[in-house]
Structures are given as C-alpha cells and as structure tokens.
Design an enzyme around this catalytic site. Structure first.
Site, PDB file in Angstrom:
ATOM      1  N   HIS A  49      44.150   2.910  -0.187  1.00  0.00           N
ATOM      2  CA  HIS A  49      42.969   3.585  -0.133  1.00  0.00           C
ATOM      3  C   HIS A  49      42.350   3.501   1.359  1.00  0.00           C
ATOM      4  CE1 HIS A  49      42.864   4.352  -4.147  1.00  0.00           C
ATOM      5  NE2 HIS A  49      42.560   3.232  -4.383  1.00  0.00           N
ATOM      6  N   ASP A  86      47.442   4.743  -9.198  1.00  0.00           N
ATOM      7  CA  ASP A  86      46.061   4.028  -9.192  1.00  0.00           C
ATOM      8  C   ASP A  86      45.308   3.981 -10.506  1.00  0.00           C
ATOM      9  OD1 ASP A  86      43.780   2.575  -8.741  1.00  0.00           O
ATOM     10  OD2 ASP A  86      43.116   4.183  -7.250  1.00  0.00           O
TER      11      ASP A  86
END
Length: 456
Positions: A268, A319
């Site tokens: 991220h 994720d």
C-alpha cells in the site's frame, strides 16, 4: 511419455511468447528444462502462462468479504471498516482460520495465483494469551497451503502499538500483540516448515504499530535474505499522522531508519511524494499494490506512471480478498491510472508496448522478489508453477499469442484459467480445485459459526 512434461504450442517465457515449448519438471517440483522449438512429446495444450504471485494476504479476512458494504451513520472509511475486521479477528479459532485459508487458497489457485504471501498478525488466543506453541495460528495457514498445494511465504507480523507515539493497543488488537523477540521466536518455530513450497520472513505491521528501534531489532535478528514486508502509506490520514509524530513522510522515514533493499516489499505505497517514488524505485524494493482492496477501502491510487519511468518494481496482492483474481487486480491497476490520467494504455515501457503482457510480466517479477522464492517465470531451476488457459473459450478462440494477455485481462469476467500446476502438482483441473468440495464444506461450517459469534 513422462507425467512431468507439458507441451505448449505457445508459452510466455521471460523474453516473451515462444512457440512449441516443451516443459519438464522433476518430482521435487522444479522445472528442469524449458525448450522452445521442440517436437510434441507430451500432453499438448495451447496457451501457458507462469503462475502469478499474490504478495499480500490476510487470509482470515476472506470470511468477512462483502459484509462491510452497508453505509453507517457517519462517513465510512478504512477506519470504520476496521471495526468489523476486529470483530472477526477477535473471535476466529485456529481451526476456523485453517478452513478459511484453505478456501481462499483454492480460490486463488483456480484464478491463477500459484503462490501467496501471508501477512499474518492474529498470533494470540481470543483472550490475548499466547498459545502453547507461539506459531499455532501460523502453522494452521501453512497446513492449509499444504492441503491446497499453493506456495506460501509466511510473514509473522510485529504489532506492538495502536498508533504513532507508541499508543497502547486497544482491546480489539489484543490478539495481535507481538514484539521483535516474539516474532523471531515464531520465525524459529516455523523453521521446519521451510522448503521449496514454503518460505518464512517477517513483517513489521506499519510505522504506527512498531517503533524505529523495534524495526532495527527485527531486521537485525531475521536470517539474511529473508523477505520483509510492511504496510507503509495506505491512507492520507496515516501519512499526516506520521509527519506529525515522526517529522517525515512514511517512506522517507523508513529509509532513514533501516536499509530498504530487495528484501523489502512496501505494501500500500499509495500516497508517495515525488522524492519517495524515486527513492522506492531506486531501492530495489517492491511496491505491493492491492487495487481491489485499495479501491474497496477508498485508499487512493498509486503513482504508477512515474514509478515505471523510474524503473520501479511492483507486484499485486488480494489483501482483504474482496477478489481472489489476479485479472481483476491488474485490470483495476491499469484502469485506475486511465481514469486519473484520462488516457489509455498506461502500463507500458519502451521495451513492451502491450499492456497485458507488461502487467503480467512485471507483476511476476515483483511478486517473485517479494516472496523470496524461486517463482515467477518458466525457466529451469524455478518452481513448476504454471497456468493452462482455456483455448476453447470464445475469448481466446483463434487469437495470436501476442493478443492472449490482452484478451485474458481486459475481455469479460469468465475465468479463463483451466488447469493449474503448482510446485509440480496439478492442483486445478478443468477449472476446479482437486479438493474443492471438501474444502468448501469445511469453509461453510467454519464461517457460519464465525459469523454468528461476530455479531456486534
């Protein structure tokens, strides 16, 4: 004819598409020979791709996918979504975790992932106490990987604080509590799991959950060459808090505290300054991008174009598992850039002008580096991880090899993965995992019980 052979009329090799490729592998699951221009001497298929690496997973979150899509009384964000995640994390048992992970792994395999990196932070029991074996829950993930056949990089997470300034953990985070010493104990307890299909690294959760001293202690204590992953700049608020508490932006700060090199995956890395973008690219670390989760949580968009121009390495992960498809991750990675830049065909470079081929090859490169395993390409010495596409599907009927990835990634929503070889074993046949029904039954039972226990 050997069972450890496959003849592909067209296969994606490191240098691009090649015709009449004979692939051979040994009983340990390693490719021993990849020969273009060969004569058919084995099972014949049309299109073969290297299996994709999923570089970022929180397996237990598969159980809550799709359950946080109802608006609350206030503006929803990552921070409100997190409360539901804490409820699931607080109640899941090791047995349920294994069942959920197996379902996730089977789904990932069916869609084209042959490896997964588990960013694993639910270490303690629901009361916050250690299990008799500190690696209890990590071993459950490893067992699920062995059952399904997916390759695994296990990343026990260091999670000591609730926020910048070493804030104490909240009750919802009690199962996550670790420090460098405990993480290294878990790494040691997982040592016997290591082998061609499983690697073990570590992951400081984030700069808000670990101090600079802890970062340095963990890096120093981890065996050399093991992968290191970290959440880095997912939310704008996180960046602002980092600047206020530490006096620097997250990537800048991390690079001033430890040597960030090819061992690292910065997950991220969404909100970067121009300087951070260039520095991350120059470091050799991998930008771990999870577009479906980052879109689902409203995180933002990574600066892909300048990162590519600077020679940066990136990979993809699912994720929170609102999707288990590398096609969807790569599609939205490209589409997000098109929307921001208001142009088409963004993810290319001077050497490769085909978007689908560029995205697949580059995500393989970054995913392999982030996994710390010999995966990511069809060449001798790498793991025998590959996908056979369904050439009978209308989307692939009669297309040239150079058009395959464009059709695969950007044409409809049918799953075009027919068969999957992972570590030299056929784990998916005709679109179904070889143990799909039993895995699904276990998952259904586990999630039914978990959801009942996770009501507010």
């Amino acid at each position: 004819m050997s069972a450890n052979q496959l003849f592909a009329r067209h296969a994606l090799l490191p240098g691009g598409w090649q015709d009449d490729v004979l692939l051979e592998w040994d009983d340990a699951g390693n490719l021993t020979s990849v020969r273009p221009g060969a004569e058919p001497g084995a099972r014949v298929v049309d299109y073969v791709l290297p299996g994709m690496v999923n570089l970022h997973s929180h397996a237990f979150q598969r159980a809550m996918a799709g359950l946080a899509e109802k608006a609350g009384d206030t503006q929803d964000s990552f921070w409100t979504w997190r409360e539901l995640m804490y409820r699931f994390a607080g109640r899941i048992t090791p047995e349920q975790m294994e069942a959920v992970a197996a379902q996730l792994h089977a789904e990932c395999l069916r869609h084209g992932y042959t490896s997964i990196c588990e960013f694993h932070y639910v270490q303690r029991d629901p009361d916050g106490e250690l299990y008799a074996n500190p690696a209890e829950t990590a071993l459950r993930i490893a067992q699920a990987a062995r059952r399904t056949g997916i390759g695994l990089t296990m990343l026990p997470v260091m999670y000591s604080y609730a926020g910048f300034g070493e804030q104490p953990l909240t009750p919802g985070q009690r199962r996550f509590r670790t420090d460098p010493e405990l993480v290294l104990r878990i790494v040691e307890a997982l040592e016997k799991q290591r082998g061609p299909q499983i690697e073990v690294g570590a992951a400081p959760h984030s700069l808000r959950a670990a101090s600079a001293g802890q970062l340095r202690e963990l890096v120093a204590g981890l065996p050399a060459c093991r992968p290191l992953h970290i959440h880095i700049a997912e939310q704008q608020l996180e960046v602002e808090q980092c600047m206020e508490a530490l006096g620097a932006r997250p990537v800048d700060y991390l690079m001033n505290q430890v040597e960030v090199d090819q061992r690292w995956c910065l997950v991220h890395a969404t909100h970067l300054s121009d300087r951070e973008t260039a520095a991350l690219a120059a470091s050799g670390a991998v930008a771990g991008l999870c577009p479906t989760t980052e879109g689902n949580l409203g995180d933002g968009l990574f600066p892909l174009t300048p990162y590519i121009a600077a020679g940066g390495v990136f990979g993809i992960g699912s994720d929170s598992h609102v999707s288990q498809s590398p096609v969807e991750e790569l599609r939205w990675l490209e589409y997000g850039q098109r929307l921001v830049r208001q142009q088409r065909n963004v993810a290319v470079d001077g050497a490769c002008r085909d978007v689908g081929t560029y995205l697949w090859q580059q995500a393989l490169r970054g995913g392999a580096r982030a996994s710390g395993r010999a995966v990511g390409s069809l060449e001798a010495g790498r793991r025998a991880d590959l996908l056979v596409l369904d050439s009978a599907h209308p989307n692939l009927d009669g297309v040239d090899a150079g058009e395959v990835l464009g059709r695969f990634l950007f044409c409809g929503n049918d799953n075009l993965v027919r068969d999957v070889l992972a570590g030299g074993q056929w784990v998916v046949r005709d679109g179904r995992h070889v143990d799909q029904d039993a895995i699904a039954r276990n998952y259904t039972q586990a999630v039914r019980a978990l959801r009942e226990r996770s009501q507010p």
